[in-house]
Design an enzyme around this catalytic site. Structure first.
Site, PDB file in Angstrom:
ATOM      1  N   ASP A  43      46.458  -3.427  14.451  1.00 56.70           N
ATOM      2  CA  ASP A  43      45.910  -2.444  13.519  1.00 56.70           C
ATOM      3  C   ASP A  43      45.488  -1.197  14.290  1.00 56.70           C
ATOM      4  O   ASP A  43      44.428  -1.163  14.896  1.00 56.70           O
ATOM      5  CB  ASP A  43      44.703  -3.057  12.783  1.00 56.70           C
ATOM      6  CG  ASP A  43      43.991  -2.036  11.900  1.00 56.70           C
ATOM      7  OD1 ASP A  43      44.585  -0.965  11.622  1.00 56.70           O
ATOM      8  OD2 ASP A  43      42.855  -2.317  11.482  1.00 56.70           O
ATOM      9  N   LYS A  57      42.562   4.950  14.803  1.00 57.58           N
ATOM     10  CA  LYS A  57      41.331   4.532  15.477  1.00 57.58           C
ATOM     11  C   LYS A  57      41.202   5.247  16.814  1.00 57.58           C
ATOM     12  O   LYS A  57      42.212   5.651  17.400  1.00 57.58           O
ATOM     13  CB  LYS A  57      41.382   3.012  15.751  1.00 57.58           C
ATOM     14  CG  LYS A  57      41.242   2.136  14.531  1.00 57.58           C
ATOM     15  CD  LYS A  57      41.342   0.669  14.922  1.00 57.58           C
ATOM     16  CE  LYS A  57      41.241  -0.238  13.700  1.00 57.58           C
ATOM     17  NZ  LYS A  57      39.955  -0.192  13.021  1.00 57.58           N
ATOM     18  N   ASP A 114      43.561  -8.759  14.922  1.00 64.51           N
ATOM     19  CA  ASP A 114      43.404  -8.514  13.489  1.00 64.51           C
ATOM     20  C   ASP A 114      44.215  -9.492  12.632  1.00 64.51           C
ATOM     21  O   ASP A 114      44.337  -9.315  11.425  1.00 64.51           O
ATOM     22  CB  ASP A 114      43.780  -7.060  13.184  1.00 64.51           C
ATOM     23  CG  ASP A 114      42.942  -6.472  12.061  1.00 64.51           C
ATOM     24  OD1 ASP A 114      41.905  -7.064  11.727  1.00 64.51           O
ATOM     25  OD2 ASP A 114      43.348  -5.429  11.513  1.00 64.51           O
ATOM     26  N   GLU A 139      43.170  -1.217   5.761  1.00 66.42           N
ATOM     27  CA  GLU A 139      44.475  -1.769   5.389  1.00 66.42           C
ATOM     28  C   GLU A 139      44.425  -3.252   5.030  1.00 66.42           C
ATOM     29  O   GLU A 139      45.226  -3.728   4.240  1.00 66.42           O
ATOM     30  CB  GLU A 139      45.487  -1.536   6.529  1.00 66.42           C
ATOM     31  CG  GLU A 139      45.502  -2.595   7.639  1.00 66.42           C
ATOM     32  CD  GLU A 139      44.192  -2.702   8.402  1.00 66.42           C
ATOM     33  OE1 GLU A 139      43.427  -1.730   8.400  1.00 66.42           O
ATOM     34  OE2 GLU A 139      43.921  -3.774   8.980  1.00 66.42           O
ATOM     35  N   ARG A 149      42.339  -4.963   3.309  1.00 64.36           N
ATOM     36  CA  ARG A 149      42.063  -5.197   1.885  1.00 64.36           C
ATOM     37  C   ARG A 149      43.277  -4.871   1.021  1.00 64.36           C
ATOM     38  O   ARG A 149      43.447  -5.457  -0.046  1.00 64.36           O
ATOM     39  CB  ARG A 149      40.820  -4.402   1.463  1.00 64.36           C
ATOM     40  CG  ARG A 149      40.964  -2.922   1.508  1.00 64.36           C
ATOM     41  CD  ARG A 149      39.633  -2.184   1.515  1.00 64.36           C
ATOM     42  NE  ARG A 149      38.950  -2.244   2.812  1.00 64.36           N
ATOM     43  CZ  ARG A 149      37.763  -1.694   3.050  1.00 64.36           C
ATOM     44  NH1 ARG A 149      37.115  -1.051   2.086  1.00 64.36           N
ATOM     45  NH2 ARG A 149      37.216  -1.779   4.247  1.00 64.36           N
TER      46      ARG A 149
HETATM   47  N1  BES Z   1      40.479  -4.634  11.353  1.00 61.18           N
HETATM   48  C1  BES Z   1      39.511  -3.651  11.045  1.00 61.18           C
HETATM   49  C2  BES Z   1      38.096  -4.197  11.052  1.00 61.18           C
HETATM   50  C3  BES Z   1      37.467  -4.467  12.392  1.00 61.18           C
HETATM   51  C4  BES Z   1      36.865  -3.441  13.092  1.00 61.18           C
HETATM   52  C5  BES Z   1      37.421  -5.744  12.890  1.00 61.18           C
HETATM   53  C6  BES Z   1      36.246  -3.706  14.289  1.00 61.18           C
HETATM   54  C7  BES Z   1      36.807  -6.012  14.100  1.00 61.18           C
HETATM   55  C8  BES Z   1      36.213  -4.993  14.794  1.00 61.18           C
HETATM   56  C9  BES Z   1      39.765  -3.093   9.648  1.00 61.18           C
HETATM   57  O1  BES Z   1      41.094  -3.006   9.282  1.00 61.18           O
HETATM   58  C10 BES Z   1      39.211  -1.720   9.634  1.00 61.18           C
HETATM   59  O2  BES Z   1      39.701  -0.897  10.337  1.00 61.18           O
HETATM   60  N2  BES Z   1      38.185  -1.492   8.817  1.00 61.18           N
HETATM   61  C11 BES Z   1      37.549  -0.240   8.740  1.00 61.18           C
HETATM   62  C12 BES Z   1      37.280   0.061   7.297  1.00 61.18           C
HETATM   63  C13 BES Z   1      36.841   1.471   7.016  1.00 61.18           C
HETATM   64  C14 BES Z   1      37.952   2.451   7.326  1.00 61.18           C
HETATM   65  C15 BES Z   1      36.438   1.594   5.577  1.00 61.18           C
HETATM   66  C16 BES Z   1      36.256  -0.310   9.537  1.00 61.18           C
HETATM   67  O3  BES Z   1      35.603  -1.355   9.506  1.00 61.18           O
HETATM   68  O4  BES Z   1      35.925   0.658  10.206  1.00 61.18           O
HETATM   69 ZN    ZN Z   2      42.383  -4.263  10.205  1.00 61.60          ZN
HETATM   70 MN    MN Z   3      41.950  -1.172   9.920  1.00 61.58          MN
END
Ligand code: BES
Ligand code: ZN
Ligand code: MN
Length: 490
Positions: A263, A270, A281, A342, A344
């Site tokens: 991801d 990111k 992920d 993504e 969700r």
């Molecule tokens: N896979 C990530 C969540 C994640 C982040 C898991 C850090 C473990 C450590 C997820 O897909 C994600 O990027 N979520 C975002 C959501 C936001 C953009 C609303 C997040 O948590 O920042």
């Molecule tokens: Zn993710």
């Molecule tokens: Mn993500």
């Protein structure tokens, strides 16, 4: 892979390179008197001098004598209230120690133990000996250490304890599989590899495996999952594993896992720092596969359907863009605010597709939000539900597995945060209550079954070397899934 056997031998008489003796706080010689004699009173003196007090995680390594155990290791379990948990923890530590020593095999003794305790010891031994070495070259011969390959548990060798051994082995191997998949880098653990792994599990245990690719998902109208997958040239895979161990008409327990093999965040990319962690992920998917491996090995008398959504989230000319609106399998329109939300999007279509299998209950697991890590850290999985009875069952299962969860609210009060100006719902509610709004988004696509969502973002991997777990994947939520399914059979 560690092979564990049982033996009713006396600890003082086993010829083993390493005998581990687990003891509770303020230990006595009860059960180890013969061993003490065999080592000329060394245990008595050690306890008298308070060199070993049996505190939790305490370890004392002693050299044995010529006959019997060549080395002795005392390991503390503390003032234990939960014998299973303490034995598992001590066994994990012991196996880590033995693995590092390079003795190749070890023997475990913790007095008389029940079948359930035997199971806990086996799970611990397998966890402690786990290591991912597939991508490391062998060191030169002289420096090579034998991996821990065999362990013997000293206990009465009865039908009961053999059942404990078999169950422990099944769970341990399920967890090891999940950890292995999670540790693999994104260029090795691809959606193809996850699908292939599912096929192998299915073949071994007589499960039906179905794999949907891009074309099949298009035909199903899975616009939400496909929006994520449109940025990657790799074929996305929606994998369904059906285990029919239960009665014909029994509605299945359904397990769903997020399988993002990498991801990057997509167009909402990111930061570079720490991005490599996003190979993890797919831990939800790994947990589903690990649980099915364990259920298959245990031949549980229950129907289970596992489903994983595997793809990667990449920025590219074909990637989804912020502001895009897509139509989900459920029929609702989704405005994509942040392409990094993504998971969700993938789960929305999986949860909707789940209705096809007429599930009794559905549990999904996903490394879904950084916000969950902020809320609960690495000590607890975030748990969300539309059904409080199911919640209690899942929390109990997590506790039993040593993978505690903690409930977070799914109140309508938060729903405004994911209201869209242009579509039915938007995929990001911003920073406030990020784990809650992600779960509320999922709930939009849940209809007709009790459901629990596990946000394992903080619990599926460890960023540091912990006492029982090296830096890397923990195996969560495999144990929770298995305990939940077993709990249903009681
Ligand atoms: N896979 C990530 C969540 C994640 C982040 C898991 C850090 C473990 C450590 C997820 O897909 C994600 O990027 N979520 C975002 C959501 C936001 C953009 C609303 C997040 O948590 O920042
Ligand atoms: Zn993710
Ligand atoms: Mn993500």
């Amino acid at each position: 892979m560690l092979t564990v056997t049982l033996s009713a031998a006396n600890p003082s008489e086993v010829g083993t390179p390493l005998l581990v003796v687990a003891l509770v706080e303020n230990p006595t010689l009860s059960g180890i008197a013969a061993l003490d004699t065999a080592v000329a009173g060394a245990l008595t003196r050690t306890i008298e001098m308070k060199d070993f007090r049996g505190a939790r995680d305490e370890m004392l390594h002693l050299t044995g004598v010529a006959k019997g155990p060549r080395r002795l290791m005392l390991i503390g379990m503390g003032a234990t209230t939960d014998r299973r948990a303490s034995l598992k923890r001590a066994a994990t530590l012991a196996a880590r120690h033995a693995h590092r020593l390079g003795v190749g095999e070890m023997t475990w003794y913790s007095g008389q133990i029940t079948a359930e305790e035997t199971e806990a010891v086996v799970v611990g031994l397998i966890a402690g000996s786990w290591e991912y070495t597939e991508l490391k070259s062998q060191p030169p011969e002289a420096e090579r250490k034998k991996p821990l390959e065999r362990a013997t548990i000293l206990t009465s060798n009865t039908d009961d304890s053999r059942r404990g051994l078999a169950n422990g082995q099944a769970i341990g191997e399920g967890q090891s599989l999940a950890r292995r998949l999670a540790m693999m880098p994104g260029n090795v653990c691809t959606p193809d590899l996850l699908a292939e792994t599912a096929r192998e599990i299915g073949q071994r245990h007589g499960m039906e495996v179905t794999v949907l690719g891009r074309a099949e998902m298009e035909a199903e109208g899975m616009g939400s999952f496909l929006a994520v997958a449109q940025g990657t040239p790799q074929e996305p895979k929606l994998v369904v594993l059906k285990y029919n161990g239960g009665p014909g008409g029994q509605k299945p327990v359904m397990l769903i896992g997020k399988g993002l093999c990498f991801d990057s965040g997509g167009i909402s990319i990111k930061p570079a720092q720490g991005m490599e962690f996003m190979k993890f992920d797919m831990c939800g998917a790994a947990g589903v596969l690990g649980a099915l491996e364990a259920v298959g090995q245990m031949k549980l008398n229950v129907n289970v359907v596992g489903m994983i959504g595997a793809t990667t989230n990449m920025p590219s000319g074909t990637a989804m863009n912020p502001g895009d609106v897509v139509k989900s399998h459920f029929g609702k329109f989704i405005e994509i605010i942040n392409t990094d939300a993504e998971g969700r999007l993938v789960l929305a279509d999986l949860l909707s597709y789940a209705r096809r299998f007429n599930p009794d209950v559905v549990i999904d697991a996903a490394t879904l939000t950084g916000a969950c890590v902020i809320a609960l850290g690495h000590a607890a999985t975030g748990v969300f539900t539309n059904d409080d009875a199911l919640l209690a069952e899942v929390l109990a299962a997590g506790k039993r597995a040593g993978e505690p969860g903690w409930p977070l609210p799914l109140w309508d009060e938060y729903k405004d945060l994911i209201k869209s100006d242009v579509a039915d719902v938007k995929n990001s509610g911003g920073r406030p209550a990020g784990a809650v709004t992600a779960a509320l988004f999922l709930k939009e696509f849940v209809e007709g079954f009790p459901w629990v969502h596990l946000d394992i973002a903080g619990t599926a991997y460890s960023e540091s070397d912990l006492v029982t777990i090296p830096k890397g994947p923990t195996g969560v939520p495999t144990g929770t899934f298995v305990e939940f399914i077993r709990g249903r059979m009681r």
